[in-house]
Scaffold this motif. Sequence first.
Motif, short mmCIF file in Angstrom:
data_model
loop_
_atom_site.label_atom_id
_atom_site.label_comp_id
_atom_site.label_asym_id
_atom_site.label_seq_id
_atom_site.Cartn_x
_atom_site.Cartn_y
_atom_site.Cartn_z
N ASP A 1 -5.66 -1.39 -7.99
CA ASP A 1 -6.08 -2.17 -9.15
C ASP A 1 -5.18 -1.80 -10.31
N TYR A 2 -4.47 -2.76 -10.85
CA TYR A 2 -3.48 -2.47 -11.89
C TYR A 2 -4.13 -2.07 -13.21
N ASP A 3 -5.31 -2.63 -13.52
CA ASP A 3 -5.98 -2.31 -14.77
C ASP A 3 -6.44 -0.85 -14.81
N THR A 4 -7.03 -0.39 -13.72
CA THR A 4 -7.54 0.99 -13.68
C THR A 4 -6.53 1.97 -13.13
N TYR A 5 -5.48 1.44 -12.52
CA TYR A 5 -4.43 2.24 -11.88
C TYR A 5 -5.03 3.21 -10.87
N ARG A 6 -5.72 2.64 -9.91
CA ARG A 6 -6.33 3.39 -8.82
C ARG A 6 -6.06 2.65 -7.52
N GLY A 7 -6.09 3.37 -6.39
CA GLY A 7 -5.86 2.74 -5.11
C GLY A 7 -6.70 3.35 -4.02
N LYS A 8 -6.81 2.61 -2.90
CA LYS A 8 -7.53 3.12 -1.73
C LYS A 8 -6.82 2.66 -0.47
N ALA A 9 -6.87 3.50 0.55
CA ALA A 9 -6.24 3.17 1.83
C ALA A 9 -7.14 2.23 2.62
N LEU A 10 -6.54 1.15 3.14
CA LEU A 10 -7.30 0.18 3.93
C LEU A 10 -7.05 0.31 5.43
N ARG A 11 -5.82 0.67 5.80
CA ARG A 11 -5.47 0.65 7.20
C ARG A 11 -4.22 1.50 7.44
N GLU A 12 -4.13 2.08 8.63
CA GLU A 12 -2.99 2.92 8.96
C GLU A 12 -1.88 2.09 9.62
N ASN A 13 -0.65 2.62 9.58
CA ASN A 13 0.52 2.03 10.22
C ASN A 13 0.86 0.65 9.66
N VAL A 14 1.00 0.60 8.34
CA VAL A 14 1.39 -0.63 7.64
C VAL A 14 2.54 -0.29 6.70
N GLU A 15 3.65 -1.03 6.80
CA GLU A 15 4.78 -0.81 5.90
C GLU A 15 5.25 -2.13 5.31
N CYS A 16 5.74 -2.06 4.08
CA CYS A 16 6.33 -3.20 3.38
C CYS A 16 5.41 -4.43 3.40
N PRO A 17 4.21 -4.31 2.82
CA PRO A 17 3.27 -5.44 2.83
C PRO A 17 3.77 -6.60 1.97
N SER A 18 3.33 -7.80 2.34
CA SER A 18 3.64 -9.01 1.59
C SER A 18 2.41 -9.90 1.60
N LEU A 19 1.84 -10.17 0.43
CA LEU A 19 0.59 -10.92 0.31
C LEU A 19 0.86 -12.41 0.44
N SER A 20 0.03 -13.09 1.25
CA SER A 20 0.19 -14.54 1.46
C SER A 20 -0.15 -15.30 0.18
N PRO A 21 0.38 -16.51 0.02
CA PRO A 21 0.09 -17.31 -1.18
C PRO A 21 -1.41 -17.55 -1.39
N ASP A 22 -2.19 -17.70 -0.29
CA ASP A 22 -3.63 -17.88 -0.46
C ASP A 22 -4.37 -16.55 -0.60
N GLU A 23 -3.63 -15.46 -0.57
CA GLU A 23 -4.13 -14.11 -0.83
C GLU A 23 -5.19 -13.65 0.17
N THR A 24 -5.13 -14.17 1.39
CA THR A 24 -6.08 -13.77 2.42
C THR A 24 -5.48 -12.87 3.48
N ARG A 25 -4.14 -12.79 3.53
CA ARG A 25 -3.46 -12.06 4.61
C ARG A 25 -2.29 -11.25 4.07
N ILE A 26 -1.94 -10.23 4.85
CA ILE A 26 -0.79 -9.39 4.54
C ILE A 26 0.18 -9.46 5.72
N ALA A 27 1.42 -9.85 5.45
CA ALA A 27 2.48 -9.71 6.46
C ALA A 27 3.10 -8.34 6.27
N PHE A 28 3.43 -7.67 7.37
CA PHE A 28 3.96 -6.31 7.26
C PHE A 28 4.75 -5.96 8.50
N LYS A 29 5.47 -4.85 8.42
CA LYS A 29 6.15 -4.34 9.60
C LYS A 29 5.35 -3.14 10.12
#
Length: 314
Positions: A212-240
């Motif tokens: 969250d950019y406003d609070t500058y905090r984060g949480k881990a969602l899933r392991e083995n994810v690199e270089c995420p890219s958020l889809s235009p509809d913001e429902t999916r992440i493409a990653f390697k």
Amino acid sequence: MKKVLLAVVGTVALAAAAVVYTVAARPSPAEPAKVEHLSLAPGQLFFRSTKTGNVGVVPLANPGAAPKFSDLKCDRFAVSASTGMCLAVRPGTLPAVSDFSILDRNFATTHKDYLPGTPSRARVSPDGKRVYWTVFVTGDSYAATGFSTRAGIYQLDNGELEKTIEELPVLVDGKRYFSSDVNYWGITFSKDGKRFYSTLGTKGKTYLIEGDYDTYRGKALRENVECPSLSPDETRIAFKKKVGEGVWRLSVLDLKTMRETALAETRSVDDQALWQDDHTILYGLDNAVWSVPADGTGAPRKLVSDAASPAVTH
């Protein structure tokens, strides 16, 4: 410290692989036969020529058309809304120094600054108000290979620049995580400029972080994810996804169900994928820009030869 995003120390594998890639991908001093004035008009596919380093463009609807080239040379190029970004290493500088340039819709440079290090990644936020990057640097004592990475962000609206940011409070398994080897890289923003995703690397593992950019905090969602890219509809992440030493497979993660789908590209892709639209993924591989369906069907399609660092305008 003001709210800013990322400065990172890459893992040994990430640093070594990407430094080799960057050095190997440096173009020859040749120039295109003709350079033209480009603009960030909608419906275009931009790329970096792997032969000369010049930024080129083809129609998104007809990527097989003869490309046009600018005189602008970049190691990484990115665009979104009416903002472009060029990240380019200065030849002959030791230790390496890179320049980043901000471009307006007419391809005119509106801001320029420098960063210590060699280009690795570059992106522009969906609203065109922020640019962010990752560069490789040398000399950090905790980097066993001598290489580490730093990422930063420049905000166009107020001119705030942070060349290196190393603190992002994050929860892993519900607990505040602390480790001297924590690294972040590969950021992607939501349209509202508040929610973002990135990679956290630590102790030989990588995690998808939602921040969250406003609070500058984060949480881990899933392991083995690199270089995420958020889809235009913001429902999916493409990653390697790492499937072997130095081997990555492109996948898409549904953020609601956490279901993971491997894409039809079976070769190793060491790139931060880009969404052309909600159905198509773009990426650089083997000196070419490719596309592949985002749902795991179909087959890879080569769009532009002698090209890397794809970027699209809508």
